[in-house]
Design an enzyme around this catalytic site. Structure first.
Site: not given
Length: 779
Positions: A125, A127, A129, A237, A325, A419, A421, A443, A449
């Site tokens: 079948e 597939k 999306d 299906y 796929k 980092c 931050c 970090c 943080c």
């Protein structure tokens, strides 16, 4: 991710890489399902998952409830009521190459023990999306419509689904069961989607990136009248719960669904063997652009339903079906910048900012760069023209630089070392106990943080954790910036802070109704299920499935908390962990090391080290002896390893958590380390004080003859395969073991049973024939 083939990985290398892959997949699942902000393509995600599954296949003992093979689905949105599916809606394994399809067919033949000349028929079948949906009919009348959700529980979108012309309110024909769940895909035809987007853009309204997002967004509208205006279609299906069988084959079932009034895809075909599957795959790939709707592959299902039943499931995927796929789509554009995103655990993830380009009909502006090592490997620099790959509806990945030798290239990208931050905390690359360096830079500020703190709060309030309605990401960030919410307990304190609530009521965008709804959403979560509570804590390596397993194992919050607190004082040393993760060092070897107490003076000074190990620890297999020889180097090193095994291992409390089936030592250590930190304990205690009740976990089912029993299968089984027998026993609540002990309840023995039969007789274990076993479990 390592490029080393899986069959060349040692167990310690495999464990470290599986941990990395599991964390990466969990990160990308969260982005895709919770934040609608994916950063890698389907193809890249599938590559990560395939390698993880290969590692699990080669090292099955590394598999836990949090492993990639156990994960499926998305979460239930807060604005919709949950719907428990009568039969779970599971995901499919993927195939990408022709040889994988051939292997899929060969595995089915082996499992079913089919003769060489007996053909295997499949239904192939397209597939679609789109968005999966389940429709429950009782006495022929539609009563509930739901999304897939996390596979077990979906979102109640009944009113929205009723607006689709393709979905009948009442089944046509006759002969339908009194209860039947019809399943299929909601999708948007390409021409209707394009027309909607054009009209929306002209009106200055929201447009959608692709038909799949459009279908999902349309079906999740709070107002069904809006859904009714959207051009949605439906293909049936499959089916879930039924009060009686509806067909003998998949092909016959599709014709029955059509007779009941459902559209069934005309491009579905019944074919035989791998050659038939590949032929329809090639035809659909050729015709893909002319179908009028998006597909991303072909689904193959064994036609005979009795064979589907025998084949059963592996973890959360059926053995009798696979999704083949289509290849990813590619394009080229210019890299204009690299942005860094900070995750909940401090991970710094680079994201490429791109000159907008259309790939497969979707405008792409960002792409994943994964980590600093990937940037260095690709050697991407600002201003480079790069090749993108996209599959599905997610942010694609960069495959490479088009012209790496051009003379005017910019400087190599310098990945941040601190980092972003305000703390400017240094970034570190973590090293596993096995000595493997992680590719992720983190970090070290943890909850100090602000980036990590807000991500922890987002996780806490997310759909799969506390699922606090009315407290979305926008509100959390705003409250955090005001200093109102810095830890989970603050969320519940806010609901009782009249001064701050009054301030909110006076602000534009809130008002009395919004504040009342916010308080109601918070108060509704003062009673929370134990598994959601555990997951909401945000402990590293403790995902949704592991939280569920832990909740069921300990049943109550006091029992779980006591186990974690006890485990916190019994974390093994890094030396013990390195020893335990070494190649061929099993728990039995560790026990032998700990129990031996070799003398400090070498009793066999002239003997080779391998021989000394054999004398000091009799019964060890050659791989374990070789591993110990490599770790010890000499007799003194061997004595030290024995001491480490005896004195620096995990406590019994930590072992209790690690011993829970589906948890394991990595997750147990993460819990112990979390509860060892005083600021974490204080955070948990404050949170518990704000809650009314943490609900006990649902107890395992005990309504079958073998629930809670330990079963061993041996001999040449004739009525079913070994895998089939194990799957059936586990589905009835039994535990299947590979060895016989005094704790074994039943040994099911086929012809040729050997040492296990003798062990059963020695321990007084009840021995059953295959027929007696089938009679016990009801066939």
């Amino acid at each position: 991710m390592s490029d080393k083939p899986v069959d060349q990985l040692s167990e310690s290398e495999a464990r470290a890489e599986l941990d990395r892959l599991t964390a990466a997949l969990r990160h990308h699942d969260a982005l895709y399902y919770r934040h609608d902000a994916p950063e890698i393509s389907d193809a890249a995600y599938d590559a990560l998952k395939r390698r993880a599954l290969e590692i699990e296949d080669r090292f099955p003992d590394l598999t836990t409830a949090e492993s990639p093979s156990q994960a499926v689905g998305a979460a239930v949105a807060a604005q919709f009521a949950p719907v428990r599916h009568g039969v779970p809606m599971l995901s499919l394994d993927n195939a990408f190459a022709p040889e994988e399809v051939t292997d899929f067919v060969a595995r089915i033949r082996r499992f079913l023990k089919l003769a060489g000349d007996e053909p295997v028929a499949f239904v192939a079948e397209p597939k679609i999306d789109g968005l999966s949906a389940s429709l429950r009919y009782e006495n022929g009348v539609l009563v509930t419509g739901a999304t897939r959700g996390d596979g077990r529980t979906g979102e109640d979108v009944t009113a929205n689904l009723r607006t689709l012309d393709d979905i009948p309110d009442r089944l046509a024909g006759s002969g339908w069961p009194s209860v039947v769940e019809v399943r299929g895909e909601v999708y948007a035809p390409n021409d209707a989607f394009d027309a909607f987007n054009a009209a929306a853009e002209a009106a200055g309204a929201r447009t959608y990136a692709n038909p799949r997002n459009f279908a999902a967004g349309s079906l999740r509208q709070k107002d069904p009248a809006i859904t009714a205006t959207r051009p949605l279609r439906f293909f049936a299906y499959a089916w879930g719960e039924t009060s009686q069988p509806i067909a003998g084959t998949q092909w016959e079932a599709l014709q029955i669904l059509r007779a009941w009034g459902f559209p069934v895809n005309d491009r579905s075909e019944r074919v035989e063997e791998a050659a038939g599957l590949m032929a329809i795959y090639d035809r659909l790939q050729t015709d893909r652009a002319r179908l009028g709707y998006d597909i991303d592959g072909v689904v193959y299902k064994v036609d005979r339903l009795d064979w589907q039943s025998r084949l059963g499931f592996v973890a959360r995927t059926p053995r009798w079906a696979v999704a083949h796929k289509f290849p990813a789509q590619q394009a080229q554009t210019v890299l204009e910048g690299i942005d860094i995103q900070v995750g909940r655990t401090g991970s710094h993830t680079p994201v490429a900012r791109l000159r907008p380009v259309t790939v497969g009909g979707v405008v792409v502006r960002n792409a994943t760069l994964h980590n600093a090592d990937e940037i260095a490997r690709l050697d991407v620099r600002l201003g480079d023209t790069v090749t993108l790959q996209r599959a599905g509806d997610v942010i694609p990945q960069i495959l490479g630089v088009v012209d790496p030798d051009r003379p005017d290239r910019g400087e190599p990208y310098d990945f941040p070392h601190i980092c972003a931050c305000p703390l400017k905390t240094p970034l570190v690359k973590e090293t596993t106990a096995a000595g493997v360096e992680s590719v992720v830079r983190r970090c070290t500020g943890e909850l100090a943080c602000p980036f990590q703190r807000i991500e922890h709060l987002k996780h806490f309030a997310s759909r799969r954790a506390f699922d606090i309605e009315g407290l979305g990401e926008k509100q959390l960030i705003a409250f955090h910036e005001r200093g109102w919410i810095r830890e989970p307990a603050d969320i519940f304190r806010l609901a009782r802070d009249e001064a701050r609530l009054a301030e909110l009521r006076a602000e534009e965008g809130y008002g009395e109704t919004s504040v009342r709804n916010l308080v109601a959403g918070i108060d509704a979560r003062r009673t929370i299920a134990l598994d959601r509570f555990i997951y909401g804590l945000g402990v590293r390596d403790i995902g949704e499935q592991t939280s569920l397993v832990l909740a069921r194992a300990f049943e109550t919050w006091p029992a779980f908390e006591a186990a974690c607190v006890a485990a916190a004082s019994g974390v093994p040393s890094e030396a013990w962990t390195r020893l335990a993760e070494a190649h061929a060092i099993s728990p039995r070897v560790l026990h032998a090391l700990a129990a031996a107490r070799p003398p400090t003076t070498d009793p066999w000074p002239e003997a080779p080290l391998d021989q000394k190990i054999a004398l000091a620890f009799p019964g060890l297999a050659a791989p374990a002896r070789r591993s110990l020889a490599g770790l010890a180097a000499d007799w003194g090193g061997l004595v030290e390893l024995a001491r480490i095994a005896r004195e620096e291992g995990p406590s019994d409390a930590l072992g209790q958590i690690a011993g829970v089936a589906g948890v394991g030592p990595v997750a147990a250590r993460a819990l112990a380390l979390f509860f060892r930190e005083p600021h974490n304990r204080a955070m948990v205690d404050a949170l518990v004080a704000e809650l009314d009740r943490i609900e006990d976990a649902e107890r395992p089912k005990t309504d079958t003859a073998v629930a809670g029993k330990t079963v061993v299968f041996t001999g040449a089984l004739e009525r079913f395969t070994r895998d089939e027998a194990k799957a059936r026993a586990e589905s009835l609540g039994a535990k299947v073991s590979g060895s016989v002990s005094k704790k074994t309840d039943y040994l099911v023995a086929g012809p040729g049973a050997g040492s296990k039969l003798a062990d059963a007789q020695k321990h007084g274990v009840k021995v059953l024939t295959e027929d007696e076993w089938l009679a016990l479990i009801g066939g």
